[in-house]
Each structure stands twice: as C-alpha cells, then as structure tokens.
Design a protein around this motif. Structure first.
Motif, PDB file in Angstrom:
ATOM      1  N   ALA A   2      55.621  57.907  27.674  1.00 39.69           N
ATOM      2  CA  ALA A   2      54.800  56.719  27.416  1.00 39.69           C
ATOM      3  C   ALA A   2      54.375  56.063  28.723  1.00 39.69           C
ATOM      4  O   ALA A   2      53.207  55.675  28.894  1.00 39.69           O
ATOM      5  N   ALA A   3      55.305  55.949  29.675  1.00 44.62           N
ATOM      6  CA  ALA A   3      54.974  55.347  30.971  1.00 44.62           C
ATOM      7  C   ALA A   3      53.963  56.204  31.720  1.00 44.62           C
ATOM      8  O   ALA A   3      53.022  55.670  32.341  1.00 44.62           O
ATOM      9  N   TYR A   4      54.136  57.519  31.651  1.00 41.13           N
ATOM     10  CA  TYR A   4      53.202  58.439  32.317  1.00 41.13           C
ATOM     11  C   TYR A   4      51.806  58.314  31.713  1.00 41.13           C
ATOM     12  O   TYR A   4      50.804  58.259  32.446  1.00 41.13           O
ATOM     13  N   LEU A   5      51.708  58.272  30.397  1.00 40.07           N
ATOM     14  CA  LEU A   5      50.409  58.180  29.739  1.00 40.07           C
ATOM     15  C   LEU A   5      49.720  56.846  30.037  1.00 40.07           C
ATOM     16  O   LEU A   5      48.499  56.793  30.222  1.00 40.07           O
ATOM     17  N   ARG A   6      50.498  55.775  30.075  1.00 43.49           N
ATOM     18  CA  ARG A   6      49.898  54.477  30.401  1.00 43.49           C
ATOM     19  C   ARG A   6      49.346  54.476  31.830  1.00 43.49           C
ATOM     20  O   ARG A   6      48.245  53.964  32.080  1.00 43.49           O
ATOM     21  N   ARG A   7      50.103  55.064  32.744  1.00 50.33           N
ATOM     22  CA  ARG A   7      49.728  55.045  34.159  1.00 50.33           C
ATOM     23  C   ARG A   7      48.643  56.047  34.497  1.00 50.33           C
ATOM     24  O   ARG A   7      47.703  55.756  35.237  1.00 50.33           O
ATOM     25  N   MET A   8      48.750  57.278  33.972  1.00 52.69           N
ATOM     26  CA  MET A   8      47.885  58.372  34.401  1.00 52.69           C
ATOM     27  C   MET A   8      46.712  58.641  33.461  1.00 52.69           C
ATOM     28  O   MET A   8      45.689  59.175  33.885  1.00 52.69           O
ATOM     29  N   ARG A   9      46.844  58.285  32.166  1.00 50.99           N
ATOM     30  CA  ARG A   9      45.792  58.613  31.211  1.00 50.99           C
ATOM     31  C   ARG A   9      45.196  57.383  30.547  1.00 50.99           C
ATOM     32  O   ARG A   9      44.273  57.507  29.735  1.00 50.99           O
ATOM     33  N   GLY A  10      45.731  56.219  30.854  1.00 49.37           N
ATOM     34  CA  GLY A  10      45.162  54.993  30.304  1.00 49.37           C
ATOM     35  C   GLY A  10      45.443  54.780  28.832  1.00 49.37           C
ATOM     36  O   GLY A  10      44.769  53.967  28.186  1.00 49.37           O
ATOM     37  N   ILE A  11      46.418  55.468  28.277  1.00 48.67           N
ATOM     38  CA  ILE A  11      46.753  55.343  26.857  1.00 48.67           C
ATOM     39  C   ILE A  11      47.887  54.333  26.705  1.00 48.67           C
ATOM     40  O   ILE A  11      48.986  54.542  27.224  1.00 48.67           O
ATOM     41  N   GLN A  12      47.629  53.247  26.019  1.00 48.70           N
ATOM     42  CA  GLN A  12      48.646  52.235  25.759  1.00 48.70           C
ATOM     43  C   GLN A  12      49.422  52.641  24.503  1.00 48.70           C
ATOM     44  O   GLN A  12      48.909  52.555  23.394  1.00 48.70           O
ATOM     45  N   VAL A  13      50.639  53.111  24.713  1.00 45.87           N
ATOM     46  CA  VAL A  13      51.394  53.684  23.602  1.00 45.87           C
ATOM     47  C   VAL A  13      52.839  53.213  23.649  1.00 45.87           C
ATOM     48  O   VAL A  13      53.425  53.019  24.723  1.00 45.87           O
ATOM     49  N   ASP A  14      53.402  53.027  22.475  1.00 52.76           N
ATOM     50  CA  ASP A  14      54.817  52.706  22.335  1.00 52.76           C
ATOM     51  C   ASP A  14      55.599  54.009  22.213  1.00 52.76           C
ATOM     52  O   ASP A  14      55.174  54.935  21.514  1.00 52.76           O
TER      53      ASP A  14
END
Length: 492
Positions: A184-196
């Motif tokens: 989740a942290a990787y996706l928020r940082r690298m792909r712009g996906i805000q996910v729980d």
C-alpha cells in the motif's frame, strides 16, 4: 543399456539428472524394454556411462528398489524385479474414462492448445546452448541482491523455528499484514494509488487473481471484454468460467472503447500487452463511464509498470476511479527470483471481503508466507526500490540497444511500436501471412525463439512478434537480431 535414448530425452525436460535417470529406467521396465530378471549395470558403471555421481546412481537404484522395480543380491548385482503381465492383450482392454464437467472439458482443451503452441515455437533438434530465446519473459537476476534477500529469508526461518512450539497469530488468506502495508505504501508513493492495506490481497502471481475474479464476477454466458491481442491467460480464464469473449480492437492508441453489453473488461492501459500502446486519458474516462452505465467491473493489469526509461511514470487507470469500478493487479514476478511467485490485487471496498472468502476456498492459508514476510522487510527497508533503480538502469541500456538494432536491421519487414517502458519490444509484420510463415520457419532454423500474436483483419491474418530482452546479454541481443535479419533475407 536399452534405455539410453529415453534417458537422453528426459534430460530435455525440466528434470534433474537423478529424476531423468529414474524415469528412464522405470519407463523402460514398464514398456518391457528391461525384462524381469535382467541384470543392470553396477552403480559405478552407471555413473561413468551417464556422467553422474555414484551417489546419484545409488539414489536412483535405492528408490526403484524401495518401489519394487529392482532387487539386489549381494555379490551378484542388481536385477529387474517387476514382471509385466503379458497374459492380457492391453489393446483389447477398455480404457478407463472419466466424466468431466463442462469446466473440466474447457481446461482440457487449454492444455492441448498450449501443448500445440509450445510444439510450434522451435525445432527440438536445435541445441539449447545455441538458441537466442526472446520468448522468456523473465528478469535478469545476475544483479539481484541475493545476500540481502537471503538474509531476510533466513531471519524469517530462524524466527519460525524459534516460535515453532508457540501459538502463532492467524494470518488471513489475503496475506501477511506487513506485506500488504508495504505494498500500500509503495503504491501510494510510486503509482499514485490511494489504497488501504485491508483492500489488498496477496496472491500466487497475477494469474490466480485473474482466474478468481473471473469466477466471482462472470456467470456462464456473460460477456467479458478483452483487448485483441491480449495475454492468453486472460482469455483462457474467461472461457474456463463459461463466459463469452468479446475481443476489442486496437488502433495504435490502445483499446477502442465501444458500448459493449458486458459484465467485465480486462485492460492494460499503461502499456498494452503485448503491443506496448498506451491508452489516452480521454479513453480511460470513456471506459470508466461505460463501467458505471453498465454496472460492470474493469480489471487493470499493470504487469510491468516498474520499468520506464524516459519521462514520468504513467498513472494507472485506478487513480481516476471514484466509483469503485476498477480492480488493480500487480506482480513481483518481473523483479524477484523466479521461484518467488507473488502478486497482489487492489480491490474496491465492496468486493474485498468476497474475494477473501473465494481465495480462502482455494488457499485457506496465505501462499509462500516466509517469502511474504521477507519481502515485507525487503520493501520497508528501502532495498526493494534500490534494486528497482539499479535494474531500470540496466534494462534501459538493453532496451535502447535492442530498439536501435531492430530499427536499423529489421524496420523494412516490421513496424516496431515505439515506447519507453517495459521488458519487451513489439512489432507488426509488414507482409502477408504467407511471407510471415516463411520468416517464422527461417527464424526457427537460425535458432531464434520469440513470441507471436495474430489478429484477424478484413485483409486476412495479421501477425506480430514480441521480443523479451531482460534476461539476455547485450551480445545475445546483437546476435539474435543478426539472426532474425538473416532469416528475412535468406533465399526462399
């Protein structure tokens, strides 16, 4: 010995020498080529004949003896102990048949199709060392930080051994919580996906997620849309579920949206597989609007977004999704050792619990839990992203070398799709089907293997090839393109 040819053929399979020799001897006994009571060579002779260790030969004989195929007599040697029943004519026996469900029959057809497709890729008389294999879609692991990775694996194993006799916390089938948090942290940082993290499920590769999602969302007879061409595993999952395939056209800018009457859509918007085309922002918004109007789900397969060689990373379709219509798939198969089969799926909140229950039906416990925990540490320490940066530099050199070679030597025969990302290069054959078939045969004789797709057009079948380059050296890339060039210029 009469099973020498069989042994050689088993070595061409993904077997160890011990397993190959075991199957060669066992099958020779079953087929009657080694008769009851026949004396076999000593383990010393066996080892010398097949260039294996004597310990391996002993293990093969011991296994076959334990299974009743051989017996040894002290001072005399090893003999065949299995006796065929020759009183029956096997040709007159009625073969055992099994009633398969409709799903089982569809799966059986896939196996036959895959076998036929693999049989056409290369002439088996070509020596494997001489082959330039562009069909292997796998990473270059020569620069992988094995020391750091192994240290984390060993730490997890030691932790498991230390706590083996204590009650361990239950881990959901959706995966190790620390890994889901790290993803989740990787996706928020690298792909712009805000996910729980609670809406992420870790899977045994992306194919498991594709199959489960299709079973969850498509009833038999429902229509499901795919790109044409697309990853064959997607179309097989749809057909296996009994759904009907709608193949959507591409036009140089990715998938062409239509007003389909369908329940699902599989799409690769960041880099269409296999052509590499990128879907425009306007078309992405059109797809989201279609899904909303038809109460449909979109499965976004972001299969190799980690590697981009110029410009900004393209934001996934998922970042535009405000209505919970997009399911996002990712995988670690392009970045970790091949034996680590891990992927993940980002689910809308309304679907997360249903997917968890479906996954638990097949995998009550999380897959590869030790690897999951090691990967969680690998990611949170920053080592994973440092590894990606190193590999991006390496793949960038290979990518630009391959694309330069292809444009210099093969642009007359192929229309190469320009892109700046991923681990393969795609091109459409400029000629007709008959000239392509000649090229295919010539490339095979040159010792070059590649992947191909075909598409039906009003003018006939259109062929394209894609060349995976990550696992090949720069010298192999140069050699492979030279051989392809010779294949198209060789006399017919």
């Amino acid at each position: 010995m009469q099973f020498h040819v069989a042994y050689s053929s088993y070595l061409n399979r993904p077997y160890t020498k011990m397993k190959a020799l075991y199957h060669a001897i066992r099958d020779a006994i079953h087929e009657g080529n080694l008769a009851y009571g026949e004396k076999l060579p000593s383990t010393r002779e066996l080892a010398a004949t097949y260039h294996i260790s004597r310990g391996t030969a002993n293990q093969v004989y011991d296994t076959l003896t334990a299974q009743g195929y051989l017996h040894s007599e002290h001072g005399r040697g090893t003999f065949v102990a299995y006796q065929l029943d020759l009183s029956k004519d096997s040709s007159t026996e009625k073969a055992c048949t099994h009633h398969l469900s409709a799903w089982g029959n569809r799966i059986q057809q896939f196996e036959q199709q895959t076998t036929q497709r693999n049989a056409q890729t290369i002439d088996t008389t070509i020596e494997s060392d001489a082959v330039i294999d562009f069909s292997k879609y796998q990473p270059d692991l020569s620069k992988f930080p094995y020391d750091e990775w192994n240290n984390r694996l060993y730490a997890e194993i030691r932790h498991r051994e230390h706590h083996m006799n204590t009650t361990s916390a239950f881990v959901s089938s959706t995966g190790e919580p620390k890994l889901r948090e790290a993803i989740a942290a990787y996706l928020r940082r690298m792909r712009g996906i805000q996910v729980d993290a609670g809406h992420i499920a870790v899977t045994a590769g992306s194919m498991q997620a594709i199959a489960l999602l299709t079973q969850l969302l498509a009833d038999p007879g429902d229509h499901v849309v795919t790109e044409s061409p697309c990853y064959v595993g997607i179309s097989q999952a749809i057909t296996a579920a009994g759904a009907k395939l709608i193949e959507a056209n591409l036009d140089g800018q990715g998938l062409v949206p239509q007003n389909w009457e369908a329940r699902m859509l599989f799409v690769t918007p960041s880099r269409q597989f296999p052509t590499g085309e990128m879907l425009s922002l306007e078309r992405r918004q059109t797809l989201l609007d279609w899904a909303h109007r038809h109460d449909a789900m979109i499965v976004e397969d972001d299969y190799d977004s980690e590697f981009r060689y110029r410009g900004m990373h393209v934001e996934p379709l998922k970042t535009l999704d405000k209505g919970g219509r997009v399911i996002y798939l990712g995988s670690f198969t392009k970045t970790l050792p091949l034996e680590v089969r891990l992927g993940y799926v980002v689910l809308p909140p309304t679907l997360a619990d249903t997917f968890r229950k479906a996954q638990a039906l097949y995998e009550p416990r999380p897959v590869n839990l030790i690897e999951q925990r090691a990967l969680a540490e690998f990611m949170t320490s920053g080592q994973y992203e440092r590894h990606l940066r190193r590999m991006n530099r390496l793949y960038s050199r290979k990518f630009h070398l391959l694309l330069t070679l292809l444009n210099q030597k093969l642009s007359t025969w192929f229309d190469w799709v320009e892109n700046e990302a991923g681990l393969h290069v795609f091109g459409w054959w400029r000629g007709d089907a008959s000239t392509y078939e000649v090229f295919r045969a010539s490339a095979r004789s040159e010792g070059v293997v590649y992947s191909e797709v075909s598409s039906s057009t009003p003018d006939g079948t259109k062929y394209g090839i894609y060349l995976s380059f990550a696992h090949l050296s720069e010298a192999q890339l140069q050699d492979g393109v030279s051989k392809l060039k010779h294949a198209v210029t060789a006399p017919l």
